[in-house]
Design a protein around this motif. Structure first.
Motif, PDB file in Angstrom:
ATOM      1  N   GLY A  79       0.813  -1.205   0.000  1.00 42.12           N
ATOM      2  CA  GLY A  79       0.000   0.000   0.000  1.00 42.12           C
ATOM      3  C   GLY A  79       0.848   1.257   0.000  1.00 42.12           C
ATOM      4  O   GLY A  79       0.505   2.246  -0.663  1.00 42.12           O
ATOM      5  N   LEU A  80       1.968   1.254   0.715  1.00 43.57           N
ATOM      6  CA  LEU A  80       2.855   2.414   0.752  1.00 43.57           C
ATOM      7  C   LEU A  80       3.493   2.656  -0.605  1.00 43.57           C
ATOM      8  O   LEU A  80       3.557   3.796  -1.089  1.00 43.57           O
ATOM      9  CB  LEU A  80       3.925   2.207   1.825  1.00 43.57           C
ATOM     10  N   ASN A  82       2.316   1.681  -3.532  1.00 47.30           N
ATOM     11  CA  ASN A  82       1.263   2.144  -4.439  1.00 47.30           C
ATOM     12  C   ASN A  82       0.891   3.602  -4.186  1.00 47.30           C
ATOM     13  O   ASN A  82       0.559   4.332  -5.131  1.00 47.30           O
ATOM     14  CB  ASN A  82       0.019   1.271  -4.290  1.00 47.30           C
ATOM     15  N   THR A  83       0.937   4.023  -2.929  1.00 47.96           N
ATOM     16  CA  THR A  83       0.643   5.423  -2.608  1.00 47.96           C
ATOM     17  C   THR A  83       1.639   6.351  -3.282  1.00 47.96           C
ATOM     18  O   THR A  83       1.269   7.370  -3.876  1.00 47.96           O
ATOM     19  CB  THR A  83       0.670   5.635  -1.085  1.00 47.96           C
ATOM     20  N   GLY A  87       0.762   8.907  -6.257  1.00 46.60           N
ATOM     21  CA  GLY A  87       0.970  10.329  -6.014  1.00 46.60           C
ATOM     22  C   GLY A  87       1.893  10.978  -7.028  1.00 46.60           C
ATOM     23  O   GLY A  87       1.572  12.020  -7.608  1.00 46.60           O
ATOM     24  N   LEU A 236      -1.316  11.515  -2.807  1.00 48.51           N
ATOM     25  CA  LEU A 236      -0.850  10.709  -1.686  1.00 48.51           C
ATOM     26  C   LEU A 236      -1.980  10.328  -0.738  1.00 48.51           C
ATOM     27  O   LEU A 236      -1.917   9.277  -0.089  1.00 48.51           O
ATOM     28  CB  LEU A 236       0.239  11.465  -0.912  1.00 48.51           C
ATOM     29  N   ARG A 237      -3.000  11.158  -0.655  1.00 47.77           N
ATOM     30  CA  ARG A 237      -4.089  10.845   0.269  1.00 47.77           C
ATOM     31  C   ARG A 237      -5.317  10.268  -0.450  1.00 47.77           C
ATOM     32  O   ARG A 237      -6.399  10.194   0.126  1.00 47.77           O
ATOM     33  CB  ARG A 237      -4.502  12.096   1.050  1.00 47.77           C
ATOM     34  N   THR A 238      -5.165   9.861  -1.686  1.00 48.91           N
ATOM     35  CA  THR A 238      -6.306   9.392  -2.463  1.00 48.91           C
ATOM     36  C   THR A 238      -6.941   8.153  -1.849  1.00 48.91           C
ATOM     37  O   THR A 238      -6.268   7.309  -1.258  1.00 48.91           O
ATOM     38  CB  THR A 238      -5.886   9.102  -3.913  1.00 48.91           C
ATOM     39  N   VAL A 256      -3.843   1.369  -1.538  1.00 48.71           N
ATOM     40  CA  VAL A 256      -3.040   2.505  -1.102  1.00 48.71           C
ATOM     41  C   VAL A 256      -3.202   2.620   0.412  1.00 48.71           C
ATOM     42  O   VAL A 256      -4.018   1.914   1.019  1.00 48.71           O
ATOM     43  CB  VAL A 256      -3.466   3.801  -1.817  1.00 48.71           C
ATOM     44  N   LEU A 257      -2.445   3.520   1.024  1.00 46.43           N
ATOM     45  CA  LEU A 257      -2.502   3.632   2.481  1.00 46.43           C
ATOM     46  C   LEU A 257      -3.921   3.917   2.969  1.00 46.43           C
ATOM     47  O   LEU A 257      -4.371   3.344   3.967  1.00 46.43           O
ATOM     48  CB  LEU A 257      -1.550   4.734   2.953  1.00 46.43           C
ATOM     49  N   LEU A 280      -0.487   8.223   7.831  1.00 49.44           N
ATOM     50  CA  LEU A 280      -0.683   8.833   6.518  1.00 49.44           C
ATOM     51  C   LEU A 280      -0.417  10.327   6.565  1.00 49.44           C
ATOM     52  O   LEU A 280       0.218  10.890   5.656  1.00 49.44           O
ATOM     53  CB  LEU A 280      -2.112   8.567   6.038  1.00 49.44           C
TER      54      LEU A 280
END
Length: 300
Positions: A79-80, A82-83, A87, A236-238, A256-257, A280
């Motif tokens: 997840g990290l 992919n983030t 982003g 990044l926060r999606t 993602v995160l 996050l």
């Protein structure tokens, strides 16, 4: 001597702060109260609740156990990664495509105002609606995109069902969705550049490509910095687009995160999901703040 004392006393009276000197600062109070209630209080509350095991009716302080358990999550690393992929890919795509569209839409072309509205329209549409629509369009067998590729003799990929392609497919949709806002900001930066620079460059024999790299790009740096900052933080926060299109799948390949955090919340681990939210927040701060500082330094 008496005259000197009077002057000194008069200067002291003039320098003494009056209630009117604080008058402009009163206007900060409403904004400060709203900012404190809407941002500071929830932020500090999140930091506190991330250290507890809590439900709607009970809470128990457990220290850093939530963070230890969160970092032990087997799919957290995926997840990290992919983030960061999402982003940086979406940020770069919005800047590059937005700049090309901004240059096009500031030139003398037919129906320029209409085209600007068309480019900006996806920004106004619900992200969930866009995600559902593109899930249908990207269906590997009967989707419109692969059907159109078949007519051209191209075998369409499994956009959302391939573990190695899913996160990039969602990123492409996010670029399409957000490029309108990036284009709008870049248009504002381009139209603020004085035309005298271009006229002088043409007199010196510079062609269009040289004018773009020597005038347009350097002088539009503030707008580019704004687009990079907003796009990177947003990427990044999606969560909503990824969840609407893949729910983190297939498997956990497009998690993602934010989606990892949401899955913990769905399972009832509220303290664990709060620790994920704090993580996050810190990840975005650690990644975005140096980039913003660098862009602002370059700008100045």
């Amino acid at each position: 001597m008496t005259l000197l004392l009077r002057r000194t006393a008069s200067q002291r009276v003039q320098k003494a702060p009056s209630i009117d000197s604080f008058y402009p600062f009163w206007f900060y109070i409403p904004a400060g109260v709203v900012y404190g209630l809407m941002f500071l209080v929830p932020t500090f509350a999140s930091f506190y609740f991330s250290l507890t095991h809590w439900t709607l009716f009970d809470q128990r302080f457990i220290g850093l156990d939530n963070f230890r358990e969160f970092f032990a999550e087997p799919f957290l690393l995926r997840g990290l990664i992919n983030t960061f992929i999402f982003g940086f890919t979406t940020s770069a795509g919005k800047v590059a495509l937005g700049m090309m569209l901004a240059v096009l839409l500031t030139s003398n072309i037919y129906l320029r105002s209409l085209l600007r509205s068309v480019i900006f329209f996806p920004v106004l549409v619900s992200t969930i609606g866009i995600g559902i629509t593109f899930t249908v369009l990207m269906e590997p067998h009967q989707g419109v995109i692969n059907t159109a590729l078949q007519y051209m003799g191209i075998q369409g990929p499994r956009w959302l069902t391939s573990p190695s392609l899913a996160i990039y497919s969602v990123a492409l949709v996010e670029i399409w969705r957000g490029v309108g806002l990036a284009t709008l900001i870049l248009i504002a930066g381009l139209v603020s550049i004085p035309t005298d620079y271009y006229e002088a460059a043409r007199l010196d024999g510079a062609n269009a490509w040289q004018q773009f790299w020597r005038i347009t790009v350097p002088l539009s740096r503030p707008a580019v910095a704004t687009v990079i900052t907003l796009s990177l933080i947003d990427g990044l926060r999606t969560f909503d687009l990824v969840w609407a299109m893949t729910r983190g799948g297939p498997g956990f390949s497009s998690d993602v995160l934010a989606s990892v955090i949401y899955k913990q919340y769905q399972a009832g681990f509220y303290g664990l999901s709060t620790a994920g939210n704090v993580t996050l927040f810190l990840v975005i701060a650690v990644v975005a703040l140096p980039i913003v500082a660098y862009l602002n330094r370059e700008e100045s």
